[in-house]
Scaffold this motif. Structure first.
Motif, PDB file in Angstrom:
ATOM      1  N   GLY A 153       6.367  64.953  30.599  1.00  0.00           N
ATOM      2  CA  GLY A 153       4.997  65.072  31.236  1.00  0.00           C
ATOM      3  C   GLY A 153       5.308  64.133  32.477  1.00  0.00           C
ATOM      4  N   ILE A 154       5.432  63.219  32.402  1.00  0.00           N
ATOM      5  CA  ILE A 154       5.531  62.195  33.591  1.00  0.00           C
ATOM      6  C   ILE A 154       6.624  62.598  34.556  1.00  0.00           C
ATOM      7  CG2 ILE A 154       6.069  59.715  34.370  1.00  0.00           C
ATOM      8  CD1 ILE A 154       5.043  58.854  31.700  1.00  0.00           C
ATOM      9  N   SER A 155       7.736  63.265  33.965  1.00  0.00           N
ATOM     10  CA  SER A 155       8.819  63.677  34.787  1.00  0.00           C
ATOM     11  C   SER A 155       8.373  64.785  35.794  1.00  0.00           C
ATOM     12  CB  SER A 155      10.139  63.971  34.001  1.00  0.00           C
ATOM     13  OG  SER A 155      10.933  64.715  34.634  1.00  0.00           O
ATOM     14  N   ALA A 156       7.670  65.892  35.037  1.00  0.00           N
ATOM     15  CA  ALA A 156       7.210  67.104  35.819  1.00  0.00           C
ATOM     16  C   ALA A 156       6.123  66.531  36.763  1.00  0.00           C
ATOM     17  CB  ALA A 156       6.412  67.956  34.528  1.00  0.00           C
ATOM     18  N   ALA A 157       5.368  65.784  36.509  1.00  0.00           N
ATOM     19  CA  ALA A 157       4.103  65.319  37.391  1.00  0.00           C
ATOM     20  C   ALA A 157       4.903  64.711  38.573  1.00  0.00           C
ATOM     21  CB  ALA A 157       3.122  64.335  36.944  1.00  0.00           C
ATOM     22  N   SER A 158       5.890  63.945  38.275  1.00  0.00           N
ATOM     23  CA  SER A 158       6.307  63.106  39.495  1.00  0.00           C
ATOM     24  C   SER A 158       7.520  64.150  40.250  1.00  0.00           C
ATOM     25  CB  SER A 158       7.393  61.725  39.051  1.00  0.00           C
ATOM     26  OG  SER A 158       6.650  60.964  38.285  1.00  0.00           O
ATOM     27  N   ALA A 159       7.923  64.970  39.714  1.00  0.00           N
ATOM     28  CA  ALA A 159       8.563  65.827  40.192  1.00  0.00           C
ATOM     29  C   ALA A 159       7.911  66.932  41.279  1.00  0.00           C
ATOM     30  CB  ALA A 159       9.349  66.876  39.502  1.00  0.00           C
ATOM     31  N   GLY A 160       6.644  67.156  41.005  1.00  0.00           N
ATOM     32  CA  GLY A 160       5.725  67.750  41.663  1.00  0.00           C
ATOM     33  C   GLY A 160       5.128  67.252  42.974  1.00  0.00           C
ATOM     34  N   LEU A 161       4.933  65.943  42.347  1.00  0.00           N
ATOM     35  CA  LEU A 161       4.556  65.207  43.671  1.00  0.00           C
ATOM     36  C   LEU A 161       5.697  64.826  44.852  1.00  0.00           C
ATOM     37  CD1 LEU A 161       2.417  62.178  41.996  1.00  0.00           C
ATOM     38  CD2 LEU A 161       1.546  63.913  43.649  1.00  0.00           C
ATOM     39  N   ALA A 162       6.740  64.790  44.506  1.00  0.00           N
ATOM     40  CA  ALA A 162       7.845  64.586  45.285  1.00  0.00           C
ATOM     41  C   ALA A 162       8.074  65.939  46.317  1.00  0.00           C
ATOM     42  CB  ALA A 162       9.096  64.382  44.402  1.00  0.00           C
ATOM     43  N   LYS A 163       8.029  67.064  45.137  1.00  0.00           N
ATOM     44  CA  LYS A 163       8.118  68.283  46.133  1.00  0.00           C
ATOM     45  C   LYS A 163       6.997  68.360  47.175  1.00  0.00           C
ATOM     46  CE  LYS A 163       8.761  71.948  43.297  1.00  0.00           C
ATOM     47  NZ  LYS A 163       8.724  72.937  42.529  1.00  0.00           N
ATOM     48  N   ILE A 164       5.721  68.263  46.799  1.00  0.00           N
ATOM     49  CA  ILE A 164       4.657  68.172  47.617  1.00  0.00           C
ATOM     50  C   ILE A 164       4.730  67.257  48.826  1.00  0.00           C
ATOM     51  CG2 ILE A 164       2.102  67.658  48.044  1.00  0.00           C
ATOM     52  CD1 ILE A 164       1.848  68.662  45.177  1.00  0.00           C
ATOM     53  N   LEU A 165       5.230  66.169  48.573  1.00  0.00           N
ATOM     54  CA  LEU A 165       5.217  65.352  49.655  1.00  0.00           C
ATOM     55  C   LEU A 165       6.804  65.621  50.632  1.00  0.00           C
ATOM     56  CD1 LEU A 165       4.698  61.622  47.668  1.00  0.00           C
ATOM     57  CD2 LEU A 165       3.165  62.739  49.321  1.00  0.00           C
ATOM     58  N   PHE A 166       7.671  66.263  50.017  1.00  0.00           N
ATOM     59  CA  PHE A 166       8.730  66.414  50.702  1.00  0.00           C
ATOM     60  C   PHE A 166       8.362  67.814  51.821  1.00  0.00           C
ATOM     61  CE2 PHE A 166      12.352  69.560  51.385  1.00  0.00           C
ATOM     62  CZ  PHE A 166      13.210  68.626  52.058  1.00  0.00           C
ATOM     63  N   PHE A 167       7.422  68.535  51.203  1.00  0.00           N
ATOM     64  CA  PHE A 167       7.135  69.725  52.298  1.00  0.00           C
ATOM     65  C   PHE A 167       6.257  69.386  53.171  1.00  0.00           C
ATOM     66  CE2 PHE A 167       8.574  72.588  48.762  1.00  0.00           C
ATOM     67  CZ  PHE A 167       9.622  73.159  49.515  1.00  0.00           C
ATOM     68  N   ILE A 168       5.373  68.378  52.797  1.00  0.00           N
ATOM     69  CA  ILE A 168       4.312  67.596  53.975  1.00  0.00           C
ATOM     70  C   ILE A 168       5.218  66.925  55.049  1.00  0.00           C
ATOM     71  CG2 ILE A 168       2.884  65.925  54.332  1.00  0.00           C
ATOM     72  CD1 ILE A 168       1.502  66.805  51.609  1.00  0.00           C
ATOM     73  N   ALA A 169       6.150  66.251  54.673  1.00  0.00           N
ATOM     74  CA  ALA A 169       7.181  65.647  55.741  1.00  0.00           C
ATOM     75  C   ALA A 169       7.968  66.571  56.310  1.00  0.00           C
ATOM     76  CB  ALA A 169       8.133  64.733  54.797  1.00  0.00           C
ATOM     77  N   ILE A 170       8.390  67.913  55.906  1.00  0.00           N
ATOM     78  CA  ILE A 170       8.855  68.781  56.716  1.00  0.00           C
ATOM     79  C   ILE A 170       7.879  69.286  57.746  1.00  0.00           C
ATOM     80  CG2 ILE A 170      10.193  71.252  56.713  1.00  0.00           C
ATOM     81  CD1 ILE A 170      12.065  68.814  55.833  1.00  0.00           C
ATOM     82  N   VAL A 171       6.679  69.815  57.231  1.00  0.00           N
ATOM     83  CA  VAL A 171       5.749  70.494  58.219  1.00  0.00           C
ATOM     84  C   VAL A 171       5.470  69.395  59.310  1.00  0.00           C
ATOM     85  CG1 VAL A 171       3.423  71.125  58.331  1.00  0.00           C
ATOM     86  CG2 VAL A 171       4.816  71.933  56.349  1.00  0.00           C
ATOM     87  N   LEU A 172       5.362  68.129  58.899  1.00  0.00           N
ATOM     88  CA  LEU A 172       4.950  67.145  59.928  1.00  0.00           C
ATOM     89  C   LEU A 172       6.160  66.780  61.004  1.00  0.00           C
ATOM     90  CD1 LEU A 172       3.077  64.112  58.103  1.00  0.00           C
ATOM     91  CD2 LEU A 172       2.193  65.874  59.622  1.00  0.00           C
ATOM     92  N   PHE A 173       7.080  66.893  60.500  1.00  0.00           N
ATOM     93  CA  PHE A 173       8.421  66.834  61.341  1.00  0.00           C
ATOM     94  C   PHE A 173       8.586  67.776  62.510  1.00  0.00           C
ATOM     95  CE2 PHE A 173      12.944  68.241  62.217  1.00  0.00           C
ATOM     96  CZ  PHE A 173      13.309  67.237  62.881  1.00  0.00           C
ATOM     97  N   VAL A 174       8.167  69.208  61.812  1.00  0.00           N
ATOM     98  CA  VAL A 174       8.215  70.279  62.729  1.00  0.00           C
ATOM     99  C   VAL A 174       7.119  70.255  63.755  1.00  0.00           C
ATOM    100  CG1 VAL A 174       7.976  72.861  62.846  1.00  0.00           C
ATOM    101  CG2 VAL A 174       9.568  71.859  60.986  1.00  0.00           C
TER     102      VAL A 174
END
Length: 59
Positions: free
Chosen positions: A22-43
């Motif tokens: 459960g913690i693994s899935a939640a952390s992976a979800g947060l990591a994915k969201i933050l990664f895509f936010i970082a990519i959008v901000l970069f662009v």
């Protein structure tokens, strides 16, 4: 922002290793969201720098 994504990815991998799925899935979800936010901000900042740089330099 990207450092937080990597941090949550590491937390997800460690939690998955120890069986806390459960913690693994939640952390992976947060990591994915933050990664895509970082990519959008970069662009966005890249495009902003390109357009404003041309306007300032007169080109």
């Amino acid at each position: 922002m990207l450092k937080l994504a990597i941090f949550f990815l590491v937390i997800s991998l460690i939690a998955g290793l120890f069986g806390f799925t459960g913690i693994s899935a939640a952390s992976a979800g947060l990591a994915k969201i933050l990664f895509f936010i970082a990519i959008v901000l970069f662009v966005v900042f890249l495009l902003f720098a390109l357009f404003v740089g041309k306007a300032v330099s007169g080109g």
